[in-house]
Design an enzyme around this catalytic site. Structure first.
Site, PDB file in Angstrom:
ATOM      1  N   VAL A  32      38.157  26.381  44.845  1.00 24.06           N
ATOM      2  CA  VAL A  32      36.745  25.664  45.059  1.00 24.06           C
ATOM      3  C   VAL A  32      36.609  25.848  46.726  1.00 24.06           C
ATOM      4  O   VAL A  32      35.337  26.346  47.035  1.00 24.06           O
ATOM      5  CB  VAL A  32      36.887  24.445  44.764  1.00 24.06           C
TER       6      VAL A  32
ATOM      7  N   GLY B 274      44.270  26.056  28.711  1.00 21.97           N
ATOM      8  CA  GLY B 274      45.348  25.985  29.892  1.00 21.97           C
ATOM      9  C   GLY B 274      44.469  25.843  31.092  1.00 21.97           C
ATOM     10  O   GLY B 274      43.328  25.295  31.420  1.00 21.97           O
TER      11      GLY B 274
ATOM     12  N   PHE C 269      32.207  28.673  24.230  1.00 22.76           N
ATOM     13  CA  PHE C 269      33.530  27.808  24.051  1.00 22.76           C
ATOM     14  C   PHE C 269      34.202  27.607  22.555  1.00 22.76           C
ATOM     15  O   PHE C 269      34.431  26.671  22.278  1.00 22.76           O
ATOM     16  CB  PHE C 269      33.434  26.563  24.942  1.00 22.76           C
TER      17      PHE C 269
ATOM     18  N   LYS D 150      44.374  32.374  31.487  1.00 19.37           N
ATOM     19  CA  LYS D 150      43.502  33.280  31.017  1.00 19.37           C
ATOM     20  C   LYS D 150      43.107  34.496  31.589  1.00 19.37           C
ATOM     21  O   LYS D 150      43.874  34.720  32.704  1.00 19.37           O
ATOM     22  CB  LYS D 150      42.227  32.567  31.031  1.00 19.37           C
TER      23      LYS D 150
ATOM     24  N   CYS E 122      42.342  22.615  35.273  1.00 21.38           N
ATOM     25  CA  CYS E 122      41.125  21.935  35.041  1.00 21.38           C
ATOM     26  C   CYS E 122      41.088  21.136  33.606  1.00 21.38           C
ATOM     27  O   CYS E 122      41.272  19.926  33.696  1.00 21.38           O
ATOM     28  CB  CYS E 122      39.805  22.599  35.125  1.00 21.38           C
TER      29      CYS E 122
ATOM     30  N   ALA F 221      38.517  30.776  19.271  1.00 21.27           N
ATOM     31  CA  ALA F 221      39.717  30.205  18.771  1.00 21.27           C
ATOM     32  C   ALA F 221      40.988  31.060  19.535  1.00 21.27           C
ATOM     33  O   ALA F 221      40.823  32.123  19.945  1.00 21.27           O
ATOM     34  CB  ALA F 221      39.949  30.431  17.088  1.00 21.27           C
TER      35      ALA F 221
END
Ligand code: UGA
Length: 435
Positions: A11, A256, A248, A319, A259, A251
């Site tokens: 961030v 993970g 979102f 991811k 956040c 499946a």
């Protein structure tokens, strides 16, 4: 304007660079001296598309420092971006946040506007003002501006936010918000100005909702496995309703990262401490925790013993598109394989070094430079992220490289019809068996 950004993780670094791109003078402060040394040389310390090129463009407009007094003394606008990881009982660990406040209180030389971008519990904005004014002779105005960027697309998200949420208490803070964000306002991005408490809650509520969506679809996927459904089609059909939408609903092995796991437990902790048990989020967390065991169950049913088997694992980050391995499903999955004496050949486009740092004591794991090297002679393959490189693999690649082309896809990245000739198991979809 002059800003000091405190905390240069995903961030903070992205925010510092974008503020400089928008022609603000930026001092970027972090306590990690090695990080500061690299940033001073113009080296991006995290992998994010376009970050390195933007940093190279603006590095002379950002003063990187690990000296708190240097960072804070001369600036009246301070942006806090430190991490607030999960602490005891799911409560956010606010130690970095309060260390930042101590640095501000100690070094501020004027009345100061503090912008909180870290994810913090409701009430932190108000507590911050009290804390700072109890330790400093100056006045502090606090803005809550939670960050909604996703890793792997952080620069894009900051430049093109779906919405900007800002919590203010004073007219001065409202005016400053509009001044700093006028470029976004002109380009008609959605700006929602509300109270600090609402802004703080919106961040947790959003992450909690998205995590719940994922756990909901993962539960439906388990049902699909039992009744012969296909979760991808079920999700597609649901998503046609604009009230539900397509996002979102993918499946997989579960969420993970740094956040969703911490913000779901943080939300449970916040609501529990206010005597409002957040049962829905608890259920989403339980589903997520059991999703890995569910996925492993598919492997154990297929192979009675894993001892001595060679397993290709594609995807080590939590991811695709990031080198971040925090709460990556690859950890429990590889540990389970390790305990059962399987031998793992692992590949990830970005995360090998980070994964290796954590798993250094695991001996039965080898890292390779290409997906096809991992597949070579493997008894089965596991796919854990939807990286573009993995999407490009075809049935022929699996059949040609593997000892036996058995694939467990934890992200449902291939069309079932494209996997003919492979023994293919995914989540919530019929398995494909070679005829
Ligand atoms: C998330 C939010 O999406 C951001 O808006 C927020 O700013 C950020 O957390 C934060 O709090 O700082 P991030 O964790 O970077 O961003 O990544 P996401 O893309 O949201 O993915 C989170 C996890 O959910 C990943 O493990 C991903 O694989 C999983 N996921 C996502 C699914 O399993 N299915 C989906 O359909 C989507």
């Amino acid at each position: 304007m002059n800003f000091t950004v405190i905390g240069l993780g995903y961030v903070g670094l992205v925010n510092a660079v974008i503020l400089a791109v928008y022609r603000h003078d930026v001092i970027a402060y972090d306590t990690n001296k090695e990080k500061i040394a690299l940033l001073k040389q113009g080296v991006a310390t995290i992998e994010e598309p376009h970050l390195q090129e933007l940093l190279s463009q603006v590095k002379d407009d950002i003063r990187f420092t690990s000296n708190a007094s240097d960072a804070i003394r001369t600036n009246g606008y301070i942006v806090i971006c430190v991490d607030t990881p999960a602490g005891k009982n799911g409560a956010p660990d606010m130690s970095h946040f309060y260390a930042a406040l101590d640095a501000i209180a100690e070094n501020a030389s004027m009345d100061t506007m503090v912008v909180i971008r870290s994810t913090v519990p409701v009430g932190t904005n108000a507590a911050t003002k009290v804390y700072l004014e109890s330790k400093s002779p100056h006045k502090f105005d606090i803005i809550s501006a939670p960050e909604f960027l996703s890793q792997g697309r952080a620069i894009y998200d900051v430049l093109n936010p779906a919405r900007i949420v800002v919590g203010v208490r004073s007219e001065k803070a409202r005016e400053l918000t509009k001044r700093v964000l006028h470029g976004y306002i002109e380009r008609k991005f959605k700006l929602f100005i509300t109270t600090p408490e609402n802004a703080e809650l919106i961040k947790y509520a959003s992450n909690g909702f998205l995590a719940t969506k994922i756990s909901y679809v993962n539960t439906l996927a388990r049902l699909c496995d039992l009744v012969g459904g296909d979760i991808d089609d079920v999700a597609k059909g649901m998503a046609l309703d604009p009230r539900i939408g397509p996002d979102f609903l993918k499946a997989g092995v579960g969420y993970g990262g740094s956040c969703f796991p911490k913000d779901t437990s943080g939300l449970c902790w916040i609501s529990g401490s206010n005597s409002v048990p957040m049962k829905i989020i608890k259920a989403a967390m339980e589903v997520n925790e059991s999703q890995i065991a569910y996925f492993l169950g598919k492997i154990y049913r297929r192979f009675r013993s894993l001892s001595g088997l060679k397993v290709a694992v594609l995807g080590l980050a939590y991811k695709a598109g990031t080198e971040d391995v925090r709460n990556s499903p690859a950890f429990p999955i590889i540990k389970a394989l390790h305990e059962r004496n399987a031998y793992v050949i692992a590949y990830d486009p970005l995360a090998i070094d980070n994964f290796h740092d954590v798993m250094a004591r695991f001996t039965k794991i080898r890292y390779v430079d290409y997906p096809k090297d991992a597949l070579k002679d493997a008894d089965f393959a596991i796919i854990l992220t939807d990286a573009e490189e993995f999407r490009k693999l075809t049935a022929k690649d699996f059949i040609g490289a593997m000892h036996s082309p058995v694939v467990f896809d934890g992200r449902n990245i291939y069309d079932l019809k494209d996997m003919q000739g492979v023994e293919y198991y995914s989540i919530g979809r019929p398995s494909v068996k070679p005829s």
